[in-house]
Scaffold this motif. Structure first.
Motif, PDB file in Angstrom:
ATOM      1  N   LEU A   1       0.839  -1.207   0.000  1.00  0.00           N
ATOM      2  CA  LEU A   1       0.000   0.000   0.000  1.00  0.00           C
ATOM      3  C   LEU A   1       0.870   1.252   0.000  1.00  0.00           C
ATOM      4  CD1 LEU A   1      -2.805  -1.041   2.521  1.00  0.00           C
ATOM      5  CD2 LEU A   1      -2.900  -1.040   0.019  1.00  0.00           C
ATOM      6  N   ALA A   2       2.035   1.186   0.661  1.00  0.00           N
ATOM      7  CA  ALA A   2       2.960   2.319   0.626  1.00  0.00           C
ATOM      8  C   ALA A   2       3.524   2.526  -0.779  1.00  0.00           C
ATOM      9  CB  ALA A   2       4.091   2.095   1.629  1.00  0.00           C
ATOM     10  N   ILE A   3       3.838   1.427  -1.463  1.00  0.00           N
ATOM     11  CA  ILE A   3       4.304   1.535  -2.849  1.00  0.00           C
ATOM     12  C   ILE A   3       3.200   2.100  -3.729  1.00  0.00           C
ATOM     13  CG2 ILE A   3       5.055   0.186  -4.848  1.00  0.00           C
ATOM     14  CD1 ILE A   3       6.440  -1.718  -2.930  1.00  0.00           C
ATOM     15  N   ALA A   4       1.964   1.671  -3.491  1.00  0.00           N
ATOM     16  CA  ALA A   4       0.827   2.215  -4.244  1.00  0.00           C
ATOM     17  C   ALA A   4       0.712   3.722  -4.016  1.00  0.00           C
ATOM     18  CB  ALA A   4      -0.459   1.513  -3.831  1.00  0.00           C
ATOM     19  N   PHE A   5       0.959   4.166  -2.795  1.00  0.00           N
ATOM     20  CA  PHE A   5       0.946   5.609  -2.502  1.00  0.00           C
ATOM     21  C   PHE A   5       1.996   6.341  -3.331  1.00  0.00           C
ATOM     22  CE2 PHE A   5       2.859   9.143  -0.208  1.00  0.00           C
ATOM     23  CZ  PHE A   5       1.754   9.954   0.038  1.00  0.00           C
ATOM     24  N   LEU A   6       3.192   5.779  -3.416  1.00  0.00           N
ATOM     25  CA  LEU A   6       4.249   6.416  -4.205  1.00  0.00           C
ATOM     26  C   LEU A   6       3.888   6.456  -5.687  1.00  0.00           C
ATOM     27  CD1 LEU A   6       7.418   4.860  -2.511  1.00  0.00           C
ATOM     28  CD2 LEU A   6       6.509   7.170  -2.216  1.00  0.00           C
ATOM     29  N   ILE A   7       3.212   5.416  -6.173  1.00  0.00           N
ATOM     30  CA  ILE A   7       2.805   5.387  -7.583  1.00  0.00           C
ATOM     31  C   ILE A   7       1.741   6.444  -7.852  1.00  0.00           C
ATOM     32  CG2 ILE A   7       1.678   3.993  -9.362  1.00  0.00           C
ATOM     33  CD1 ILE A   7       2.978   1.529  -8.106  1.00  0.00           C
ATOM     34  N   VAL A   8       0.759   6.527  -6.970  1.00  0.00           N
ATOM     35  CA  VAL A   8      -0.345   7.475  -7.149  1.00  0.00           C
ATOM     36  C   VAL A   8       0.156   8.914  -7.095  1.00  0.00           C
ATOM     37  CG1 VAL A   8      -2.461   8.361  -6.077  1.00  0.00           C
ATOM     38  CG2 VAL A   8      -2.122   5.901  -6.325  1.00  0.00           C
ATOM     39  N   THR A   9       1.155   9.182  -6.247  1.00  0.00           N
ATOM     40  CA  THR A   9       1.637  10.550  -6.056  1.00  0.00           C
ATOM     41  C   THR A   9       2.902  10.841  -6.840  1.00  0.00           C
ATOM     42  OG1 THR A   9       2.913   9.877  -4.107  1.00  0.00           O
ATOM     43  CG2 THR A   9       0.646  10.612  -3.749  1.00  0.00           C
ATOM     44  N   GLN A  10       3.287   9.981  -7.754  1.00  0.00           N
ATOM     45  CA  GLN A  10       4.543  10.167  -8.483  1.00  0.00           C
ATOM     46  C   GLN A  10       4.536  11.476  -9.262  1.00  0.00           C
ATOM     47  OE1 GLN A  10       5.372   7.148 -11.370  1.00  0.00           O
ATOM     48  NE2 GLN A  10       7.519   7.711 -11.601  1.00  0.00           N
ATOM     49  N   GLY A  11       5.566  12.296  -9.029  1.00  0.00           N
ATOM     50  CA  GLY A  11       5.713  13.544  -9.751  1.00  0.00           C
ATOM     51  C   GLY A  11       4.719  14.618  -9.373  1.00  0.00           C
ATOM     52  N   LYS A  12       3.971  14.405  -8.295  1.00  0.00           N
ATOM     53  CA  LYS A  12       2.954  15.366  -7.891  1.00  0.00           C
ATOM     54  C   LYS A  12       3.283  15.928  -6.518  1.00  0.00           C
ATOM     55  CE  LYS A  12       0.325  14.516 -11.497  1.00  0.00           C
ATOM     56  NZ  LYS A  12       0.023  15.514 -12.534  1.00  0.00           N
ATOM     57  N   SER A  13       2.777  17.126  -6.264  1.00  0.00           N
ATOM     58  CA  SER A  13       2.900  17.739  -4.958  1.00  0.00           C
ATOM     59  C   SER A  13       1.811  17.202  -4.051  1.00  0.00           C
ATOM     60  CB  SER A  13       2.775  19.262  -5.081  1.00  0.00           C
ATOM     61  OG  SER A  13       2.657  19.854  -3.823  1.00  0.00           O
ATOM     62  N   VAL A  14       2.194  16.792  -2.844  1.00  0.00           N
ATOM     63  CA  VAL A  14       1.249  16.175  -1.923  1.00  0.00           C
ATOM     64  C   VAL A  14       1.293  16.892  -0.585  1.00  0.00           C
ATOM     65  CG1 VAL A  14       0.536  14.048  -0.786  1.00  0.00           C
ATOM     66  CG2 VAL A  14       1.613  13.956  -3.030  1.00  0.00           C
ATOM     67  N   SER A  15       0.138  17.256  -0.084  1.00  0.00           N
ATOM     68  CA  SER A  15       0.010  17.823   1.252  1.00  0.00           C
ATOM     69  C   SER A  15      -1.119  17.084   1.947  1.00  0.00           C
ATOM     70  CB  SER A  15      -0.290  19.324   1.176  1.00  0.00           C
ATOM     71  OG  SER A  15      -0.474  19.853   2.473  1.00  0.00           O
ATOM     72  N   LEU A  16      -0.751  16.159   2.825  1.00  0.00           N
ATOM     73  CA  LEU A  16      -1.746  15.359   3.531  1.00  0.00           C
ATOM     74  C   LEU A  16      -2.191  16.114   4.768  1.00  0.00           C
ATOM     75  CD1 LEU A  16      -0.097  11.832   3.308  1.00  0.00           C
ATOM     76  CD2 LEU A  16      -1.739  12.876   1.766  1.00  0.00           C
ATOM     77  N   GLN A  17      -3.463  16.459   4.817  1.00  0.00           N
ATOM     78  CA  GLN A  17      -4.001  17.194   5.935  1.00  0.00           C
ATOM     79  C   GLN A  17      -5.240  16.487   6.461  1.00  0.00           C
ATOM     80  OE1 GLN A  17      -4.499  21.362   5.216  1.00  0.00           O
ATOM     81  NE2 GLN A  17      -2.772  21.448   3.825  1.00  0.00           N
ATOM     82  N   GLY A  18      -5.548  16.782   7.700  1.00  0.00           N
ATOM     83  CA  GLY A  18      -6.758  16.239   8.288  1.00  0.00           C
ATOM     84  C   GLY A  18      -6.657  14.789   8.667  1.00  0.00           C
ATOM     85  N   SER A  19      -5.447  14.221   8.696  1.00  0.00           N
ATOM     86  CA  SER A  19      -5.287  12.823   9.054  1.00  0.00           C
ATOM     87  C   SER A  19      -5.223  12.701  10.569  1.00  0.00           C
ATOM     88  CB  SER A  19      -4.030  12.233   8.424  1.00  0.00           C
ATOM     89  OG  SER A  19      -2.907  12.944   8.851  1.00  0.00           O
ATOM     90  N   SER A  20      -5.392  11.491  11.055  1.00  0.00           N
ATOM     91  CA  SER A  20      -5.431  11.244  12.490  1.00  0.00           C
ATOM     92  C   SER A  20      -4.059  10.963  13.069  1.00  0.00           C
ATOM     93  CB  SER A  20      -6.360  10.048  12.783  1.00  0.00           C
ATOM     94  OG  SER A  20      -5.912   8.897  12.107  1.00  0.00           O
ATOM     95  N   TYR A  21      -3.023  11.187  12.333  1.00  0.00           N
ATOM     96  CA  TYR A  21      -1.681  10.923  12.805  1.00  0.00           C
ATOM     97  C   TYR A  21      -0.770  11.965  12.214  1.00  0.00           C
ATOM     98  CZ  TYR A  21      -1.729   8.973   8.201  1.00  0.00           C
ATOM     99  OH  TYR A  21      -1.904   8.816   6.867  1.00  0.00           O
ATOM    100  N   GLY A  22       0.450  12.056  12.719  1.00  0.00           N
ATOM    101  CA  GLY A  22       1.396  13.052  12.222  1.00  0.00           C
ATOM    102  C   GLY A  22       1.216  14.367  12.952  1.00  0.00           C
ATOM    103  N   SER A  23       2.247  15.180  12.952  1.00  0.00           N
ATOM    104  CA  SER A  23       2.218  16.433  13.673  1.00  0.00           C
ATOM    105  C   SER A  23       1.884  17.580  12.744  1.00  0.00           C
ATOM    106  CB  SER A  23       3.592  16.688  14.302  1.00  0.00           C
ATOM    107  OG  SER A  23       4.570  16.867  13.307  1.00  0.00           O
TER     108      SER A  23
END
Length: 330
Positions: free
Chosen positions: A156-178
């Motif tokens: 699933l982590a590799i799938a994340f890298l494929i989906v976001t390849q070459g794109k800018s990503v800002s993950l917000q509103g998640s239940s983890y991370g600072s």
């Protein structure tokens, strides 16, 4: 009933079902108007898991021991774990696109076991003395379940890298991370360039000023960003489940080793790579929980973890050396 013939029928059937399941997921995802096929993919995973369960039970009845003593049996137990973890993740998340990535893994494992291994490795044989222990089920089954869980999480982590390849990503509103990590992610999405501006003064002289200009990278669409965040979140949660299983499996193996060989740890190649696997995923979880990492950086660690798991499970046995080499290739 001929249990041997039944096993061969079930192993080929499980491969066929999972192969068709993979095609259903891929076609249903490639063509939006065929999205009605995705529930069939879920049914295919359930049917494949049922076939493998029947195979393992028949093997257990025929051999008289828990079927996880050689490569053929462990591969099907691993495939059973992958399909079971997929079903749990899919039902808990409600996202049926995950099978696009997990179906090839389950299908490939069953194909290797059913179609590639020689007949003598597929036949049921009495246990060697070293495996005649109650720790066989405790240690090996937990290790295999941890491998299956960590493989799905890493995939699933590799799938994340494929989906976001070459794109800018800002993950917000998640239940983890600072919040600081999300702020860094937002800042990293922008690059600053300077554009010269000419300004004439009253005495006829020209001054050149530097004006910062923000250049924004191409971002993911909202739908794709939501899917990427789902992959990132699920990968973290699945690996968080697999890591304790790996820990328990290693501890159980150490206790068994002390009973069998008189030492808790002997730096056998299998033990060494199990420790390396543990350290890789410990680093992943440390980065997520303590450092607040999310997105691409932890996904890269998890992707490396998939390679390490396969080396620990299969690659070490290709050498045919060490205390864990029996019942595999040599």
């Amino acid at each position: 009933m001929d249990l041997t013939a039944l096993q061969h029928q079930l192993d080929n059937l499980s491969f066929l079902v999972l192969f068709l399941t993979m095609l259903v997921y891929w076609v249903g995802t490639a063509f939006r108007n065929l999205s009605f096929l995705q529930p069939l993919g879920t049914a295919g995973f359930a049917l494949g898991n049922f076939c493998i369960t029947g195979l393992l039970i028949a093997r257990w009845i025929e051999g008289g021991y828990f079927p996880i003593s050689n490569l053929y049996e462990s591969l099907f137990f691993l495939a059973w774990g992958v399909t079971a973890v997929h079903l749990v993740v899919e039902f808990s998340s409600g996202n049926r696109l995950l099978g696009v990535f997990t179906a090839p893994l389950a299908m490939g494992i069953t194909a290797f076991a059913a179609l590639s291994l020689p007949p003598e490795m597929q036949s049921s044989e009495p246990l060697v003395p070293a495996l005649k222990s109650n720790w066989l089920m405790m240690h090996v089954s937990v290790m295999m379940l941890s491998y299956a869980t960590l493989m799905v999480g890493s995939l699933l982590a590799i799938a994340f890298l494929i989906v976001t390849q070459g794109k800018s990503v800002s993950l917000q509103g998640s239940s983890y991370g600072s919040g600081n990590e999300r702020l860094k992610s937002i800042r990293n999405n922008n690059s600053f360039a300077s554009t010269p501006i000419s300004v004439s003064s009253s005495d006829g002289q020209t001054a050149v000023l530097e004006q910062p200009q923000t250049i924004t990278e191409e971002k993911l669409s909202p739908q794709r960003l939501n899917f990427a965040q789902t992959l990132d979140n699920l990968s973290y949660r699945v690996i968080g489940l697999g890591f304790p299983l790996l820990t328990v499996g290693i501890i159980a193996g150490a206790v068994w080793a002390n009973e069998a060989w008189g030492s808790y740890w002997s730096w056998d190649p299998k033990e060494t790579w199990a420790l390396i696997t543990w350290l890789v995923f410990a680093a992943y979880l440390h980065a997520r929980i303590t450092k607040g990492w999310q997105g691409k950086r932890p996904a890269i660690i998890a992707s490396a973890g998939l390679i390490v798991v396969w080396i620990c499970y299969l690659g070490v046995n290709l050498l045919g050396q060490g205390l864990h080499s029996y019942g595999w290739f040599f």
